[in-house]
Design a protein around this motif. Structure first.
Motif, PDB file in Angstrom:
ATOM      1  N   PRO A 170     -13.028  -9.492   5.626  1.00 57.43           N
ATOM      2  CA  PRO A 170     -11.618  -9.578   5.236  1.00 57.43           C
ATOM      3  C   PRO A 170     -11.302  -8.906   3.899  1.00 57.43           C
ATOM      4  N   LYS A 171     -12.194  -9.048   2.913  1.00 51.29           N
ATOM      5  CA  LYS A 171     -11.952  -8.415   1.613  1.00 51.29           C
ATOM      6  C   LYS A 171     -11.959  -6.897   1.732  1.00 51.29           C
ATOM      7  N   ASP A 172     -12.920  -6.356   2.470  1.00 42.76           N
ATOM      8  CA  ASP A 172     -12.985  -4.907   2.666  1.00 42.76           C
ATOM      9  C   ASP A 172     -11.750  -4.411   3.415  1.00 42.76           C
ATOM     10  N   HIS A 173     -11.338  -5.177   4.415  1.00 42.24           N
ATOM     11  CA  HIS A 173     -10.136  -4.817   5.169  1.00 42.24           C
ATOM     12  C   HIS A 173      -8.942  -4.647   4.234  1.00 42.24           C
ATOM     13  N   ASP A 174      -8.711  -5.634   3.385  1.00 47.78           N
ATOM     14  CA  ASP A 174      -7.523  -5.603   2.524  1.00 47.78           C
ATOM     15  C   ASP A 174      -7.596  -4.481   1.497  1.00 47.78           C
ATOM     16  N   LEU A 175      -8.793  -4.216   0.964  1.00 48.83           N
ATOM     17  CA  LEU A 175      -8.947  -3.134  -0.007  1.00 48.83           C
ATOM     18  C   LEU A 175      -8.681  -1.782   0.647  1.00 48.83           C
ATOM     19  N   HIS A 176      -9.299  -1.540   1.784  1.00 46.33           N
ATOM     20  CA  HIS A 176      -9.133  -0.247   2.454  1.00 46.33           C
ATOM     21  C   HIS A 176      -7.697  -0.037   2.926  1.00 46.33           C
ATOM     22  N   LEU A 177      -7.068  -1.084   3.441  1.00 43.71           N
ATOM     23  CA  LEU A 177      -5.686  -0.953   3.909  1.00 43.71           C
ATOM     24  C   LEU A 177      -4.723  -0.695   2.758  1.00 43.71           C
ATOM     25  N   ALA A 178      -5.054  -1.197   1.573  1.00 45.89           N
ATOM     26  CA  ALA A 178      -4.191  -0.943   0.415  1.00 45.89           C
ATOM     27  C   ALA A 178      -4.078   0.545   0.139  1.00 45.89           C
ATOM     28  N   PHE A 179      -5.189   1.275   0.338  1.00 48.72           N
ATOM     29  CA  PHE A 179      -5.196   2.708   0.035  1.00 48.72           C
ATOM     30  C   PHE A 179      -4.650   3.546   1.190  1.00 48.72           C
ATOM     31  N   VAL A 180      -5.002   3.221   2.423  1.00 48.30           N
ATOM     32  CA  VAL A 180      -4.639   4.111   3.533  1.00 48.30           C
ATOM     33  C   VAL A 180      -3.350   3.704   4.247  1.00 48.30           C
ATOM     34  N   SER A 181      -2.823   2.537   3.954  1.00 44.48           N
ATOM     35  CA  SER A 181      -1.594   2.103   4.616  1.00 44.48           C
ATOM     36  C   SER A 181      -0.555   1.588   3.631  1.00 44.48           C
ATOM     37  N   HIS A 182      -0.918   0.599   2.850  1.00 45.74           N
ATOM     38  CA  HIS A 182       0.065  -0.039   1.981  1.00 45.74           C
ATOM     39  C   HIS A 182       0.580   0.912   0.903  1.00 45.74           C
TER      40      HIS A 182
END
Length: 282
Positions: A170-182
């Motif tokens: 879950p932590k990796d998911h949120d970090l990666h999504l912050a850069f490529v989506s959010h």
């Protein structure tokens, strides 16, 4: 699998209903939306057969496709309502906080944290597309905490919808999504606001908007009700992404100010590498 219940009948929830009905014609799909207009429209469009505030006890899968700031309370409430053979999934774009909040829930084994990497800038039931999920990625977090028989139902329907499964912390998911989506959504909103503030006459925007501007600002048409909570739920990672983006933007600005053409070209060539990455992904 005989029955699915969907809470949140917008783009993701509605598209899942359309896709599931296409693959499983006999499947009964019920649903609910806190917006009565969306609920009525979903019924009119036959995305769902019945509107239910509480899913039937014999429902196989309940899907939560609502804004991320509603998911914890809704997930707890839903798990309390469903029978022991029902799987509950959320489609939220942030996972770490929700997974931590649910870690000690007595029905944790009936919850599967998933995130479909699919969407458009449109919202509401009318935005639903039967092929929205086709060929896209479904991220699954903490799959080992979900009952093996229950998550088997989810894997079956994911496979039928031609989703590619990826398993993430879950932590990796949120970090990666912050850069490529959010980050991309946030910068699109800011770009749209910057241009609107600069150009008082909206006709000038339309007259001069080429394909580059249109594609870059497309995400600014996304729902604030959905994206505002995402930015705050993933605040620390989004701020980290912003800091990195601003650092690169400031350096790029400096090269323009100093007429550093070689530096500009070097930065742009470095950015061009994204083409190879995306081409490979496709």
């Amino acid at each position: 699998m005989k029955k699915i219940h969907i809470i949140g009948l917008g783009l993701l929830g509605g598209s899942f209903a359309l896709a599931a009905k296409k693959i499983y014609p006999e499947l009964e799909i019920t649903g609910f939306d806190s917006d009565s207009g969306n609920l009525d429209l979903a019924l009119d469009m036959q995305l769902i057969s019945r509107g239910l505030a509480v899913p039937d006890k014999d429902t196989d899968i309940v899907i939560l496709a609502t804004p991320v700031d509603t998911l914890f309370a809704l997930l707890e409430k839903t798990l309390d309502q469903v029978g022991e053979n029902t799987l509950v999934m959320d489609f939220g774009s942030t996972k770490d906080q929700l997974c931590r909040q649910m870690s000690q829930h007595p029905k944790r084994q009936q919850f599967l944290a998933v995130h479909p990497i699919a969407g458009t800038e449109n919202s509401g039931p009318r935005a639903a597309q039967a092929d929205l999920f086709d060929g896209n990625v479904m991220i699954i977090c903490e799959m080992e905490k979900t009952d093996v028989h229950l998550k088997g139902m989810a894997y079956e329907i994911f496979d039928a919808l031609n989703l590619r499964l990826r398993f993430m912390d879950p932590k990796d998911h949120d970090l990666h999504l912050a850069f490529v989506s959010h980050l991309s959504h946030a910068t699109s909103f800011v770009l749209g606001k910057t241009v609107i503030d600069k150009t008082a006459d909206e006709r000038n925007i339309l007259d001069m908007a080429g394909s580059g501007f249109t594609s870059t600002v497309r995400l600014a048409k996304s729902s604030p009700e959905m994206w505002g909570p995402i930015f705050l739920e993933n605040k620390s990672n989004v701020l980290e992404a912003f800091d990195s983006y601003i650092e690169h933007l400031t350096a790029f600005r400096k090269k323009i100010a100093e007429d550093d053409i070689d530096g500009l070209k070097a930065d742009m060539r470095e950015a061009n590498r994204i083409r190879d990455i995306l081409d490979f992904k496709e």
